[in-house]
Scaffold this motif. Structure first.
Motif, PDB file in Angstrom:
ATOM      1  N   ARG A  22       0.831  -1.217   0.000  1.00  0.00           N
ATOM      2  CA  ARG A  22       0.000   0.000   0.000  1.00  0.00           C
ATOM      3  C   ARG A  22       0.858   1.257   0.000  1.00  0.00           C
ATOM      4  N   HIS A  23       2.020   1.182   0.668  1.00  0.00           N
ATOM      5  CA  HIS A  23       2.897   2.347   0.744  1.00  0.00           C
ATOM      6  C   HIS A  23       3.444   2.769  -0.615  1.00  0.00           C
ATOM      7  N   ARG A  60       1.912   3.664  -2.942  1.00  0.00           N
ATOM      8  CA  ARG A  60       1.102   4.839  -3.297  1.00  0.00           C
ATOM      9  C   ARG A  60       1.867   6.140  -3.037  1.00  0.00           C
ATOM     10  N   LEU A  61       2.719   6.122  -2.008  1.00  0.00           N
ATOM     11  CA  LEU A  61       3.458   7.339  -1.668  1.00  0.00           C
ATOM     12  C   LEU A  61       4.609   7.601  -2.640  1.00  0.00           C
ATOM     13  N   ASP A  67      -3.813  -2.637   9.692  1.00  0.00           N
ATOM     14  CA  ASP A  67      -3.293  -1.867  10.830  1.00  0.00           C
ATOM     15  C   ASP A  67      -3.640  -2.576  12.127  1.00  0.00           C
ATOM     16  N   ILE A 112       7.174   1.322  14.369  1.00  0.00           N
ATOM     17  CA  ILE A 112       6.855   1.784  13.007  1.00  0.00           C
ATOM     18  C   ILE A 112       5.342   1.774  12.802  1.00  0.00           C
ATOM     19  N   GLY A 153       2.987   5.069  12.394  1.00  0.00           N
ATOM     20  CA  GLY A 153       2.208   5.184  11.152  1.00  0.00           C
ATOM     21  C   GLY A 153       0.736   5.387  11.443  1.00  0.00           C
ATOM     22  N   MET A 171       0.079   8.769  12.756  1.00  0.00           N
ATOM     23  CA  MET A 171       0.185   9.766  11.688  1.00  0.00           C
ATOM     24  C   MET A 171      -1.086   9.795  10.840  1.00  0.00           C
ATOM     25  N   ARG A 172      -1.599   8.591  10.557  1.00  0.00           N
ATOM     26  CA  ARG A 172      -2.782   8.545   9.683  1.00  0.00           C
ATOM     27  C   ARG A 172      -4.047   9.004  10.397  1.00  0.00           C
ATOM     28  N   ARG A 225      -1.786  13.824  11.885  1.00  0.00           N
ATOM     29  CA  ARG A 225      -1.449  14.363  10.570  1.00  0.00           C
ATOM     30  C   ARG A 225      -2.245  15.628  10.203  1.00  0.00           C
ATOM     31  N   HIS A 256       8.642   8.038  12.246  1.00  0.00           N
ATOM     32  CA  HIS A 256       8.268   6.869  11.435  1.00  0.00           C
ATOM     33  C   HIS A 256       9.408   6.504  10.471  1.00  0.00           C
ATOM     34  N   VAL A 312      11.936   3.237  10.304  1.00  0.00           N
ATOM     35  CA  VAL A 312      12.005   2.407   9.088  1.00  0.00           C
ATOM     36  C   VAL A 312      13.462   2.328   8.614  1.00  0.00           C
TER      37      VAL A 312
HETATM   38  C1  HEM Z   1       8.907  -1.119   6.799  1.00  0.00           C
HETATM   39  C2  HEM Z   1       8.233  -0.207   6.191  1.00  0.00           C
HETATM   40  C3  HEM Z   1       7.011   0.498   6.724  1.00  0.00           C
HETATM   41  C4  HEM Z   1       6.004   0.026   7.520  1.00  0.00           C
HETATM   42  C5  HEM Z   1       5.849  -1.371   8.129  1.00  0.00           C
HETATM   43  C6  HEM Z   1       5.061   1.107   7.714  1.00  0.00           C
HETATM   44  C7  HEM Z   1       3.911   1.017   8.479  1.00  0.00           C
HETATM   45  C8  HEM Z   1       2.912   1.968   8.469  1.00  0.00           C
HETATM   46  C9  HEM Z   1       1.624   1.812   9.066  1.00  0.00           C
HETATM   47  C10 HEM Z   1       1.131   0.583   9.807  1.00  0.00           C
HETATM   48  C11 HEM Z   1       0.917   2.940   8.851  1.00  0.00           C
HETATM   49  C12 HEM Z   1      -0.520   3.230   9.267  1.00  0.00           C
HETATM   50  C13 HEM Z   1      -1.455   3.459   8.090  1.00  0.00           C
HETATM   51  C14 HEM Z   1      -1.319   2.432   7.009  1.00  0.00           C
HETATM   52  O1  HEM Z   1      -1.390   1.246   7.303  1.00  0.00           O
HETATM   53  O2  HEM Z   1      -1.114   2.853   5.847  1.00  0.00           O
HETATM   54  C15 HEM Z   1       1.757   3.838   8.100  1.00  0.00           C
HETATM   55  C16 HEM Z   1       1.406   5.075   7.664  1.00  0.00           C
HETATM   56  C17 HEM Z   1       2.226   5.917   6.972  1.00  0.00           C
HETATM   57  N1  HEM Z   1       3.517   5.679   6.583  1.00  0.00           N
HETATM   58 FE1  HEM Z   1       4.519   3.994   6.843  1.00  0.00          FE
HETATM   59  N2  HEM Z   1       5.527   2.214   7.042  1.00  0.00           N
HETATM   60  C18 HEM Z   1       6.691   1.875   6.415  1.00  0.00           C
HETATM   61  C19 HEM Z   1       7.473   2.693   5.635  1.00  0.00           C
HETATM   62  C20 HEM Z   1       7.213   4.009   5.333  1.00  0.00           C
HETATM   63  C21 HEM Z   1       8.041   4.878   4.531  1.00  0.00           C
HETATM   64  C22 HEM Z   1       9.385   4.491   3.924  1.00  0.00           C
HETATM   65  C23 HEM Z   1       7.378   6.078   4.444  1.00  0.00           C
HETATM   66  C24 HEM Z   1       7.720   7.356   3.742  1.00  0.00           C
HETATM   67  C25 HEM Z   1       8.681   7.670   3.014  1.00  0.00           C
HETATM   68  C26 HEM Z   1       6.160   5.962   5.189  1.00  0.00           C
HETATM   69  C27 HEM Z   1       5.218   6.945   5.328  1.00  0.00           C
HETATM   70  C28 HEM Z   1       3.971   6.783   5.906  1.00  0.00           C
HETATM   71  C29 HEM Z   1       2.924   7.773   5.863  1.00  0.00           C
HETATM   72  C30 HEM Z   1       3.010   9.149   5.198  1.00  0.00           C
HETATM   73  C31 HEM Z   1       1.832   7.239   6.524  1.00  0.00           C
HETATM   74  C32 HEM Z   1       0.460   7.882   6.717  1.00  0.00           C
HETATM   75  C33 HEM Z   1      -0.359   7.362   5.548  1.00  0.00           C
HETATM   76  C34 HEM Z   1      -1.717   7.957   5.491  1.00  0.00           C
HETATM   77  O3  HEM Z   1      -1.963   8.929   6.149  1.00  0.00           O
HETATM   78  O4  HEM Z   1      -2.522   7.402   4.732  1.00  0.00           O
HETATM   79  N3  HEM Z   1       6.074   4.694   5.728  1.00  0.00           N
HETATM   80  N4  HEM Z   1       2.983   3.239   7.894  1.00  0.00           N
END
Ligand code: HEM
Length: 339
Positions: free
Chosen positions: A142-143, A145-146, A176, A214, A218, A221-222, A226, A259, A263
């Motif tokens: 899903r990420h 998308r970013l 989540d 992490i 995340g 933040m979501r 945020r 976050h 990571v």
């Molecule tokens: C091992 C890699 C990663 C894991 C396990 C992880 C895990 C998560 C989780 C559980 C969330 C909560 C919402 C969701 O499930 O989308 C989240 C949100 C988020 N993560 Fe990560 N993340 C990872 C890497 C990254 C990286 C590399 C970035 C940015 C460069 C990032 C940016 C974000 C952002 C911006 C959100 C908020 C998304 C939203 O508001 O929809 N994450 N992440």
């Protein structure tokens, strides 16, 4: 108490990113330099370990087999437990990688009054493992998308399926909940099961806490911290990182830097930790070798070059001494020898 130190380490990492990212000018360090350094460490370390494993000689067939091996054509053999050709090995590996088949076969040994030793099937580890790994995979997909613009269809499809319950706004993702649950169960298992607790080390707890950090950052933040400005700037930064033109144009909340720092730590730590089982499972000779030692002659590459020595050759070499010592020979000495 072996988990106190890894827990403190993760808390320290959170504080470093939190305080560090608030210092003017440090956002570039946490948003660009650290992630790039972490990715480079990950790629180089991962490749290095895989190459080292691939280069290690495997002189003997050592597949683990726990079923009837191939013997005679009319005896039914177990194609998955004792595979004899590549397609059977591929099938076995596929089930191992996709369904964690060897964990499914996990058993628990217990001593009861008597004393009596019992073995029973134990599926909990398999269940917690599946829950955690598939949630992690879905979140990583899903990420994308970013990082990708436009967002590919399969990422949208995964996102749609993951938020199908349509709970809350922004909508809650199923993964989540399941990743947090999976991590808590895996951690709980190390506390509750005495034997597992005894053998657990700091480097078993650290990745659990780190990934928990992490996931929680995340989720915060979501759903809680945020602002809309954040997500636009984050997407711009993420696409910039992916295209090697990174830029941080506006302020982004510290929770994002926390976050990303966690990571980055996970990526840099990965190749030097037990998490390398991700790469190792493909290279494990106990899984990826066919059990065909009775069908194919395998030559140990370490063996010195041994030239065959027939009995006739042996007798030719020692005939004189043999005759001298009255040892029977197949071919006598030539007529006028010894004169
Ligand atoms: C091992 C890699 C990663 C894991 C396990 C992880 C895990 C998560 C989780 C559980 C969330 C909560 C919402 C969701 O499930 O989308 C989240 C949100 C988020 N993560 Fe990560 N993340 C990872 C890497 C990254 C990286 C590399 C970035 C940015 C460069 C990032 C940016 C974000 C952002 C911006 C959100 C908020 C998304 C939203 O508001 O929809 N994450 N992440």
């Amino acid at each position: 108490m072996k988990y106190i130190f890894p827990m403190a380490a993760v808390i320290a990492l959170v504080l470093i990113a939190w305080i560090g990212s608030k210092i003017p000018g440090m956002q570039y360090l946490f948003g660009v330099v650290v992630p790039y350094a972490a990715i480079a460490t990950f790629v180089i370390g991962f490749c290095y370990r895989v190459v080292q494993w691939a280069k290690s000689p495997v002189p003997f067939r050592i597949p683990t087999t726990c079923g009837q091996g191939y013997t005679l054509p009319w005896i039914k053999y177990d194609k998955l437990e004792a595979p004899v050709n590549t397609s059977q090995v591929v099938a076995r590996m596929f089930l191992e990688i996709v369904l964690f088949r060897s964990l499914w076969r996990n058993t628990k040994a217990e001593i009861h009054d008597g004393p009596k030793l019992t073995y029973e099937s134990s599926k909990w580890l398999w269940l917690f493992g599946i829950l955690f790994h598939y949630s992690f995979l879905t979140i990583v997909l899903r990420h994308l998308r970013l990082f990708l613009d436009p967002v590919p269809g399969f990422v949208l499809a995964v996102e749609f399926m993951d938020s199908i319950l349509q709970i809350g706004a922004p909508t809650m993702y199923l993964t989540d909940v399941t990743i947090v649950l999976g991590l808590l169960l895996l951690f709980g298992r190390r506390l509750v099961n005495r034997q597992v607790k005894y053998i657990s080390l700091a480097n078993d707890y650290f990745p659990l806490f780190l990934i928990f950090g992490i996931a929680v950052s995340g989720i915060l933040m979501r759903f809680y911290i945020r602002t809309d400005v954040d997500i636009i700037s984050i997407k711009r930064l993420a696409v910039g990182l992916a295209t090697f033109q990174p830029a941080i144009l506006t302020d982004i909340s510290s929770i994002f830097y926390i976050h990303l720092f966690l990571v980055s730590t996970l990526l840099a730590y990965f190749p030097y930790s037990k998490l390398m089982h991700m790469g190792g499972v493909f290279l494990s000779p106990t899984r990826n070798l066919p059990n065909n030692s009775r069908m194919v002659r395998h030559i140990n590459p370490w063996n010195p070059d041994i030239r065959p020595h027939s009995y006739a050759g042996y007798e030719d070499e020692f005939r004189e001494f043999m005759v001298e010592n009255d040892i029977p020979v197949e071919k006598g000495l030539p007529e006028n020898s010894g004169e």
